[in-house]
Structures are given as C-alpha cells and as structure tokens.
Design an enzyme around this catalytic site. Structure first.
Site, PDB file in Angstrom:
ATOM      1  N   VAL A 126      -0.414  -3.101   2.264  1.00 47.13           N
ATOM      2  CA  VAL A 126      -1.826  -3.199   2.620  1.00 47.13           C
ATOM      3  C   VAL A 126      -2.543  -2.103   1.842  1.00 47.13           C
ATOM      4  O   VAL A 126      -2.029  -0.979   1.741  1.00 47.13           O
ATOM      5  CB  VAL A 126      -2.057  -3.000   4.134  1.00 47.13           C
ATOM      6  CG1 VAL A 126      -3.550  -2.937   4.449  1.00 47.13           C
ATOM      7  CG2 VAL A 126      -1.400  -4.123   4.932  1.00 47.13           C
ATOM      8  N   PRO A 179       5.686  -4.980   3.067  1.00 43.52           N
ATOM      9  CA  PRO A 179       4.388  -5.664   3.148  1.00 43.52           C
ATOM     10  C   PRO A 179       3.250  -4.673   2.879  1.00 43.52           C
ATOM     11  O   PRO A 179       2.911  -3.858   3.720  1.00 43.52           O
ATOM     12  CB  PRO A 179       4.353  -6.193   4.590  1.00 43.52           C
ATOM     13  CG  PRO A 179       5.290  -5.304   5.349  1.00 43.52           C
ATOM     14  CD  PRO A 179       6.339  -4.865   4.382  1.00 43.52           C
ATOM     15  N   ASP A 195       2.910   0.650   3.869  1.00 40.77           N
ATOM     16  CA  ASP A 195       3.878  -0.333   4.350  1.00 40.77           C
ATOM     17  C   ASP A 195       3.489  -0.711   5.777  1.00 40.77           C
ATOM     18  O   ASP A 195       3.564   0.114   6.686  1.00 40.77           O
ATOM     19  CB  ASP A 195       5.281   0.273   4.300  1.00 40.77           C
ATOM     20  CG  ASP A 195       6.378  -0.714   4.678  1.00 40.77           C
ATOM     21  OD1 ASP A 195       6.075  -1.727   5.333  1.00 40.77           O
ATOM     22  OD2 ASP A 195       7.548  -0.448   4.326  1.00 40.77           O
ATOM     23  N   HIS A 196       3.098  -1.966   5.966  1.00 40.90           N
ATOM     24  CA  HIS A 196       2.584  -2.382   7.275  1.00 40.90           C
ATOM     25  C   HIS A 196       3.673  -2.469   8.345  1.00 40.90           C
ATOM     26  O   HIS A 196       3.369  -2.638   9.531  1.00 40.90           O
ATOM     27  CB  HIS A 196       1.861  -3.733   7.149  1.00 40.90           C
ATOM     28  CG  HIS A 196       0.616  -3.827   7.973  1.00 40.90           C
ATOM     29  ND1 HIS A 196       0.456  -3.146   9.169  1.00 40.90           N
ATOM     30  CD2 HIS A 196      -0.534  -4.509   7.784  1.00 40.90           C
ATOM     31  CE1 HIS A 196      -0.730  -3.417   9.681  1.00 40.90           C
ATOM     32  NE2 HIS A 196      -1.363  -4.238   8.858  1.00 40.90           N
ATOM     33  N   ARG A 197       4.935  -2.363   7.953  1.00 42.75           N
ATOM     34  CA  ARG A 197       5.999  -2.267   8.961  1.00 42.75           C
ATOM     35  C   ARG A 197       5.981  -0.903   9.633  1.00 42.75           C
ATOM     36  O   ARG A 197       6.398  -0.752  10.779  1.00 42.75           O
ATOM     37  CB  ARG A 197       7.370  -2.470   8.312  1.00 42.75           C
ATOM     38  CG  ARG A 197       7.608  -3.829   7.683  1.00 42.75           C
ATOM     39  CD  ARG A 197       8.927  -3.855   6.928  1.00 42.75           C
ATOM     40  NE  ARG A 197       8.966  -2.861   5.859  1.00 42.75           N
ATOM     41  CZ  ARG A 197      10.020  -2.621   5.098  1.00 42.75           C
ATOM     42  NH1 ARG A 197      11.138  -3.316   5.273  1.00 42.75           N
ATOM     43  NH2 ARG A 197       9.966  -1.708   4.147  1.00 42.75           N
TER      44      ARG A 197
END
Length: 444
Positions: free
Chosen positions: A240, A238, A414-416
C-alpha cells in the site's frame, strides 16, 4: 608424485549458498603464492576477492566467468608438491571467458614485495595497509618438444592489467590491435590513448549494422539478485502506498543553520539526514512500521532496534546498506554515518555486514529531480519512505499564498503488518516533524 589440492568455494558468510564468478585473476599454468588473490566473485551482498589457500601451480579452473558456483563446489585445482612439473588440464569449453571486469585504476600497480599475512578465505578480510594487488606474471615459455613435428601454438592472449582491459572494452578496442610498450610486453593505458588518437585522425562515420543498433547486457550478480528480490517482494507483500505534500521550508532553514553551527564542523548536514531523524522519531509512536513477517511461524516480529536502510545507486546496481542501531544516534552521528555509508556504496565497496539485517528503509529520489514514487519494499521489511525533490511552490502560509519549499513524501508498507491507520499516522508524524523541526526536540 604431484599432489593436487582442490579448493572448494568457501562459505562467504551470511548464509549465502552460491556466488557468481566475476573474473579469474590466474590461468592454468600460473604459479600462485599463498594468499594471492585468484578470483573475484560476487554474491547477493558484496564483491569478494578470494585468496589462494595453497602455494603452487594452477592445473584446473572449475568454472567460467559468469558462472554461478555453489558453496562447497570445486573451484580451482592447484599442484602444491611433487618432483615433476605440473600437468595442467586442458580447460573445458565452458571455461572460455570474456575479458575480466576490472578493479579501480589504482590497482594497476605491480607489487614488488609484500609481507605475509594471515590466510583469509574471503576477500574482504584483513589486508596490510599500503599494499596493492599482485598482477599475474606472464606464463614462462615451455621447453621445446622433443617430437620432430608439433602443431603451431595458438596466438597468446594480449597482456594487460584488468583496468586497461576494461578501458579497451569500453572503447571497443581489440587489444590484439594495439602495440604494447610495457616492460613485460603488456599493453598500457598510454598505448590505448595513443591508439585512440591515431584512430581519431583517420576515423570516418561508420554505418551501423543491424546488430550494432542494440546492446545486450547480461543480468548478473547484484543486479540479478536485486531483480529477483524485488519481484518476490512485489508479489509476496501486499503493498500500500500513501502520499503527503509537506512544506519543508522550516526544515531547509534548519539545515542551513546547522551547516554553520560549530557542533557540525567537518560534517556535511543534508536534508536526508533530517528526514532520517524524523523517521526515527516517528517510529517511537508507530512501532508496527519496524516489524517483519515470519512466514513459518505466522507471526509478526516487532523490532526494538532500528537498522535504517538507505537505497543507493552503485556501480554494481541498487543496494540498500543499513545503519545499525540508528535509533541510538544523535543527528550529528546519523549525518556522519549517512555520509560514510553513501561514500562507500558509490565505490561499490559496501561490506556484506552492512547489507543484511535492515528493518526499515528510505529512498531519496529527490536527488534525481523526481517528485515522488511508489517504492517497492526491501524484502523482509514492513515499510519504505520515499523522499522527493524539494521545490519552490505556491503554498498557503499564514493566510496568504507564498512561495514555499515543498516536497512529497510517499510511504509504501506491507498491509499484513501495517494497517491504514498505522501507516497514515506514521507518515503524518514525519510530515509534522519536517514542517516544524522543533518537534525533534519535543518528541525526542
């Protein structure tokens, strides 16, 4: 009885399971020597020239140029012993191939003698200094058949070194139309130049047919694998992206001063080197940006080392070679490694070891005059920094409006692995260092 040895495609390292056949350097019926290059293959990591593990006569090619070959699959059959002549198998229809992609022009030289070397099954292995590729000899004419009648022989393929073939293909010249003057009956570069000159004298404006208004380029090798990797990255991690405009006038002044400093004699200092150093400094307080997602274990793996990737446009497509343990390097050392890495990448000669294991990357779109972008993560990495063009812009400085040198930095993450606060602090720290280069000393 003849002994036929099958050479299976070897493991080219780094866990790769297949490779794409770029070009054959031999044909059925050719006599090859031990360690003579027989083919060029391209993996997701690098272009590799395969040497023959046998000396003998080629009797079968198991793949066509452009095919993807699995590691361990049959690649070529070579007759290595026996009393009688080799009996080449007729090539399968798929073995018909396009003209070979070429190496550099420097590889046209025909090698007279070459000392033996240790067998190496991957083309980027050890090679003696000062040697050049052995060009394939034209096939010896076969003895006439004793049969009273025989089918007429098919026209032979015009002889030409790989670079000459590429030049002809680039110029749209059919080698069969060119009169060869080479000592072995091959078409030379001079023959092509002369053909071009004659064609120019009689050239008329062509009327393009419908099919000539479009050009189709097969996506192969690095370009295909890069495309696959980017799609996986874009739809798996994901993304951002955040942006910040930075007054980098002090950084540009520092670059100019370092260019004249004796400690940087013989080294070309660039703004990218300072940006890279600023990124390394910022990572010390923001280690989450140097991490990876372990899907199987469902864990975040934070790296205590930094293998800094630099996105590079190369003849083989986009590649991201990386500088191992970049966190240990001084600004001068980092500058040297950047120069070496980009020079080798532009030649398309990046070794596979430099293309794996990256932990965070930078892409410099400013060299193309682009202000900013939303870069896609290099697969397996948590972040990538985009460095835009440095331009003179009106900027508030010391209470007044002045023309300052300004750039835009963008950071995809990576928003994780990285939340908004972590990503914002990291990007802000880089901006602070570039707007006040003394931070390099204070934070180091």
């Amino acid at each position: 009885m003849p002994v036929i040895e099958t050479f299976n495609l070897p493991d080219l390292g780094e866990g790769l399971t297949d490779a794409e056949l770029v070009t054959w350097m031999v044909a059925v019926g050719d006599v090859v020597e031990l360690n003579q290059e027989i083919a060029e293959v391209e993996t997701a990591k690098a272009s590799v020239e395969l040497p023959s593990p046998f000396a003998g006569t080629v009797v079968k090619l198991h793949a066509a140029e452009g095919d993807t070959v699995d590691v361990g699959s049959p690649f070529i059959d070579i007759q290595v012993a026996g009393d009688g002549p080799a009996e080449p198998e007729a090539p399968e229809p798929v073995a018909a191939a396009e003209p070979e992609p070429e190496p550099s022009a420097a590889e046209e030289t025909v090698e007279e003698k070459k000392p033996a070397r240790t067998p190496v099954l991957v083309g980027y292995g050890v090679a003696e200094e000062g040697t050049s590729r052995r060009r394939r000899k034209p096939a010896e004419p076969e003895a006439e058949s004793a049969a009273p009648t025989a089918a007429p022989a098919a026209p032979s393929k015009p002889l030409a070194a790989p670079p000459v073939r590429k030049l002809a293909r680039d110029r749209g010249i059919d080698l069969a139309d060119v009169t060869p003057t080479g000592s072995e009956g091959q078409v030379t570069r001079a023959d092509l130049e002369g053909y071009d000159d004659r064609a120019a004298d009689t050239e008329v404006a062509p009327v393009a047919a419908t099919g000539e208004l479009e050009e189709r380029t097969p996506i192969r090798g690095v370009r295909r694998r890069t495309a696959d990797a980017m799609v996986r990255s874009a739809f798996t991690a994901p993304h951002v992206t955040e942006f910040v405009d930075v007054d980098v006038t002090p950084m540009m002044d520092l670059v100019a001063q370092l260019a004249e400093h004796k400690r940087f004699d013989g080294v070309r200092i660039t703004p990218l080197a300072v940006v890279a150093k600023a990124l390394l400094v910022a990572l010390r307080g923001n280690p989450s940006l140097n991490s990876a997602w372990d899907e199987d274990a469902q864990e975040i793996v934070t790296k205590r080392y930094v293998n800094l990737g630099i996105a590079a446009a190369t003849p083989r497509g986009l590649m991201v070679p990386n500088i191992k343990n970049a966190q240990t390097l001084s600004l001068r050392e980092l500058t040297e490694r950047l120069g070496e890495l980009t020079a080798v990448a532009k030649l398309g000669k990046t070794p596979p070891a430099d293309l794996v294991g990256g932990t965070i990357s930078i892409t410099n779109v400013g060299v193309f005059g682009v202000d900013s972008g939303t870069p896609i993560l290099n697969p397996g990495e948590a972040a990538i920094l985009c460095f835009g063009a440095v331009r003179r812009r009106p900027w508030e400085w010391q209470g007044e409006i002045a023309l300052r040198q300004v750039t835009t930095l963008s950071l995809s993450f990576d928003h994780r692995l990285v939340d908004g606060e972590q990503g914002s602090k990291f990007l802000a720290t880089i901006a602070d260092v570039l707007s006040d280069p003394l931070s390099l000393i204070a934070l180091s």
